[in-house]
Design an enzyme around this catalytic site. Sequence first.
Site, PDB file in Angstrom:
ATOM      1  CG  ASP A   1       3.993  -8.675  -5.014  1.00  0.00           C
ATOM      2  OD1 ASP A   1       3.790  -7.501  -4.280  1.00  0.00           O
ATOM      3  OD2 ASP A   1       4.791  -9.844  -5.993  1.00  0.00           O
TER       4      ASP A   1
ATOM      5  CG  ASN B   1      12.257  -9.380  -6.975  1.00  0.00           C
ATOM      6  OD1 ASN B   1      11.928 -11.311  -7.267  1.00  0.00           O
ATOM      7  ND2 ASN B   1      12.103  -8.993  -6.621  1.00  0.00           N
TER       8      ASN B   1
ATOM      9  CG  LEU C   1      -2.204  -0.788   0.748  1.00  0.00           C
ATOM     10  CD1 LEU C   1      -3.009  -1.238   2.938  1.00  0.00           C
ATOM     11  CD2 LEU C   1      -3.322  -0.691   0.158  1.00  0.00           C
TER      12      LEU C   1
END
Lengths: 177, 308, 426
Positions: free
Chosen positions: C306, C279, C64
Amino acid sequence: MDKAAVDKALEHISRQIIQQHKGIDNLGLVGIRTKGRYLAQLIASRIKQHQGVELPVGTIDTSLYRDDVSVTPNRPILCTTQVPFAVADKKVILVDDVLYTGRTIRAALDALMDLGRSRAIELAVLIDRGHRELPIKADYVGCEIPTTVDETIKLIIDEGLKHYKVVKLKDPTAKKW
Amino acid sequence: MLLNSKDFLEIKQLTVPEIELILSTAESLKEISQRDIKKVPTLRGKTIINLFYEVSTRTRTSFEIAGKRMSADVVNISTNSSSVLKGEGLKDTACNLEAMKPDIIVIRHPAPGAPHMLASLLDCSVINAGDGAHEHPTQAMLDLLTIREKKGDIAGLQVAIVGDITHSRVARSNIWALTKMGAKVTVVGPKTLIPPYIEQLGVSVSYRLAEVIPKADVLMILRIQLERQHGGFFPSLREYSKLFGLNLEKLKAAKTDVLIMHPGPINRGVELDPEVADGPYSVILEQVTNGLAVRMALIYLLLGGVDI
Amino acid sequence: MKLLICGGRVIDPAQGLDRVLDVLVEKGRIAQLSPDIDPPTGAKLIPAQGKLVVPGLIDMHTHLREPGREDKETISSGTKAAVNGGITSVACMANTNPVNDNQAVTEFIYSQARKTGHCNVYVVGSVTQGQQGKLLVEMGELKATGAVAYSDDGCSVKNTEVMRRALEYASMLDMLVICHCQDADLAPQGVMHEGLISTMLGLEGMPALAEETMLARDISLAALTGARLHIAHVSTAGSVELIRQAKARGIKLSAEATPHHFSLTHEVVRNFDTNTKVNPPLRTAEDVAAIIEGLKDGTIDVIASDHAPHTSAEKEAEYNYAPFGIIGLETLLPLSLTRLVHSKAMPLMDVIARLTINPARILSLDKGTLNVGAEADITIIDLDKRFKLDIAGFKSKSKNSPFQGAELQGLPVLTLVGGKLNTSEY
């Protein structure tokens, strides 16, 4: 124009060149791109027949000197400029197949100047079809063929210089570039 | 005839007719550099910006002279990549340059894909003069021109590319170029410097230079970047030179008409012994001459090639 | 305030429920779940005929960015994006600035969430101080403040000794540790999957091996310490197999996969689009197939986003210099439905379980079900709706998604967080 007519025109040009230069010392022929070169070779061999002297023949590509590089939608594939004699202090006769707007000759003159300072430059063309856009005039003309702007005149000639003729075609895109 | 794209970014996407067009145009343009007046007016009023984020003497000079021989105005901008990281980004630099209305931007950059990014942002033509380990397409074109001049046909030739393949943009561009033109390519180097899956690009892999030399028509030796040693890719320059350096002794096994090529600058005595670099098989200086012709050809083909 | 959701197909994996039912919500909780409920007076009717009614989705892996990078995302904008994506609870990772390695940051996030949040927020604390991989955080204190797990997500705890102590200590507290498995030494400068495409593009690769060696280490440590370990964003076929074997051996292990890792391969990097830089990296078609297989057979328990927002200025850079990460809150559900359900790879019930009750159980949350008495976190889905994704309409502050223009099928239409209504816009 069939082969015989072309031969007649070339003979006319060759004789005029010999007459004008009273002997042909210090003279070189430079054809404009491929077809000009072929014609220059044909003229050279005629002069050899008459005078027994072999004139040097070169080629220039005028593409890099054109004034329309950035406005043409397409462009010819470049061919090498190859003038195997020093133009400096020589009299050079430019040879081309068709004289039209005069712009190619203008480019050829510039190209030739960059190769050295010739004593004089003359122009020989197989066909003059009119419609000049620049103050250019040929010294030797094989034949004059009146045309309209939507026509195109084409010399068709093979590499062995055996077969050739001139045709007139309708070309709707002719005036575009 | 024209190239299919406004930009010249990679050999990977080039068609064989496009490659042929560039080569034949370059051949025609070589003559200009032999004149007393080495200049033609064709690109008068055109502007070329050399934007180099990596140091380069030969490529930058080659592009600069190429532009000038065609009467274009050439401006050089050199900057180092560290200033990119902290200061103005490539996007801003590019947009600022475009506001000055150049016709071509020639870019060299340490990051793969930087020229592609530039090309997508800008209306002007972009030429890739080397992007990281990705491609160096003008180098491959000049190598093709050199091989073609010396060997006639490229198809069927055995070409060995020797050295650090992993980090080499020259290797990648040449692999694409040579395989498209029908040559058989073998990459040779220490296993630590051969990238994975390279054989899927249509090349053979060898770790033994001695086995490759006898059958090679062309030996293309890559520069070994001295700092790779510290990355642990090989134990020492001494050992590298013994295993993968080319010297007169190893060259005895070569064909009598083998060509030795190198993109420069050479680490003499590391990947190439001076006697070989300056010897009769070497065409290294012809490569430089041809580099100029290829770059003139590209600039000519890209400029004015707008459809209207 | 009473709400009656009428005529929807209710799917609640926690109860094994899949039938057309009405759902009555009262005082923010589920009051009744049965066919043909008579609308109580004053109840707002929500017609759900032809729609799915499922427990509100739980995304256990989001970033966030607040505190520190409010230009990329805030708790307010991120939770708004979550709700728009049909998500009613998020767990946010610790790599904020400052790192969430102490009570103060955790408290700040909870207080911001209460003030500005649009959905339930759960906080994940870091494993080591400053995510430096050296000293453990005050795990007990963080747990007391409300942290639901610990993670140094973004990197692995490189030092095996430190990781062992972390797992031992966390297991003492019965807390979950979430691992981003990657041996940094094996991919120091890597920006994409090491394979044919990285070789072609001259981009530095991150080998599958880098993930798998670290995963193997962490599995061994979990076996040794008995800690509860959760593997974040599984990206390789080898990892799926390692987890499958570890679970068969009885090791306490759970795992998640992201929609981008089961939707895209490294092929999409070809044009150097920095919105494909993530990633762990996008890998091969075989890896994608193995992840879907792992989701199907339960090796992978959870689908998580993610969600990693970055500004366009950061992403409009050379591939090497652009930051890792893509946004995912608003594509989590549509991608899961399109790639797993409509492609017939998995039953709908199992996909919903991996988005609801499974993450709830792993994080020990009293969520993820439509049991009577549960908080009314409900997502209503139009399963068959086909649409073309347009990121411009997303609520996230950042727009870094590789899925712009994707043709998808199935999207959230309405979300209830604790009984509060939100309409989704796509």
